[in-house]
Design an enzyme around this catalytic site. Structure first.
Site: not given
Length: 319
Positions: A72, A105, A181-183, A239
């Site tokens: 992200h 992610d 901002g830590n991401s 599925g």
């Protein structure tokens, strides 16, 4: 006497877990951790679709210039081949996106720098973490370069929602302060090893309120090599759409126990469809491992299996 005995056991456990730090305060440990992480953690800046500039964190994965961050952080880049990376020593260079995986992610970007300038962080085993042990988050919250925060592992085995209803599994919960901002920055154990990639917070304000989340290093170790090699990661997939069996569901279906995964829908053409699973089946085991809830099946297939592998499901059908 009993309390003193319990304290001695705890001291022994701490000594076994952290022999070189047993007599040091968390503050001194944090200083050592920061010294380890400082050359590796970076600030990532990019122009995003719709206008504006976004920032996030990342860390050096190897001396070839690959840097791990969150999907992200980079997914909305106007130009994936023109990111800016700043190291804590002030070095600024361009980078490009190598691969992305929205379902964990995670993403990998690459810089072109001499190998002697790149200091990879050691990767630890998140499966060895214990609830309550100290961890440290290093990154760039609100663009404040080179910030370290400390806390503990609040819980393990959390799940986060990903695109398409997918679930990121084995997520680490921590009370180490994680803010925008830590991401993409590393979550480190007391040995300075990466045990997670900081990715999200639970907040009603948009800022840290005591609960942060990190993608586990064990999942990262499965995904990142594929992102480097192929630019994507193929997740194993059964599925089905389902829900945990509750006491109410068990009573209505005439089941002996309120455990397992009730299939509500089988996706057409999926492995589940081809295997003959049906709506209303209850999955209670996979490869002789119990399935008590949805996450048990997802965690097993995600962490133990790859696309093309075969699994054997134990199901209850028509009681």
């Amino acid at each position: 006497a009993n309390l003193e005995s319990e304290l001695n056991i705890m001291r022994s456990m701490l000594g076994n877990m952290t022999p070189q730090y047993a007599n040091e305060s968390i503050a001194l440990i944090g200083a050592k951790i920061y010294k380890i992480a400082e050359p590796s953690v970076v600030l990532i800046t990019l122009e995003v679709l719709g206008g504006g500039v976004a920032q996030g964190s990342g860390f050096v994965y190897n001396v070839e210039g690959y840097i791990v961050t969150n999907n992200h952080v980079v997914e909305d880049a106007v130009d994936p081949n023109s990111l800016t990376v700043m190291f804590m020593n002030g070095t600024v260079t361009k980078a490009f996106v190598v691969g992305r995986d929205p379902y964990s992610d995670l993403a990998v970007i690459k810089v072109d720098l001499p190998s002697e300038m790149l200091k990879p962080l050691p990767i630890g085993n998140s499966s060895a973490l214990r609830v309550g042990e100290p961890v440290f988050a290093v990154g760039n919250p609100f663009g404040l370069s080179g910030t370290i925060t400390s806390g503990i592992v609040s819980q393990l085995g959390r799940t986060l929602e990903a695109p398409g209803g997918y679930r990121i599994i084995n997520v680490i919960q921590t009370d180490a302060a994680i803010n925008p901002g830590n991401s993409g920055g590393p979550l480190l154990n007391i040995y300075g090893e990466v045990v997670g990639v900081n990715t999200a917070i639970a907040s009603t304000t948009g800022s840290f309120t005591g609960i942060g989340f990190a993608v586990s290093s064990d999942l990262m170790k499965r995904v990142v090599p594929s992102l480097i090699e192929k630019g994507h990661y193929d997740h194993p997939w059964v599925g089905i759409v389902g829900t945990d069996v509750t006491p109410e569901i068990a009573n209505e279906m005439g089941l002996n126990e309120s455990t397992g995964l009730l299939i509500k829908e089988v996706v057409g053409g999926s492995p589940a469809d081809k295997a003959g699973l049906r709506d209303g089946d209850v999955i209670v085991g996979v490869d002789n491992h119990p399935v008590r809830r949805f996450e048990d099946l997802v965690t097993y297939t995600e962490m133990e299996k790859s696309v093309g592998d075969t699994i054997t499901l134990t199901i209850i059908r028509d009681k």
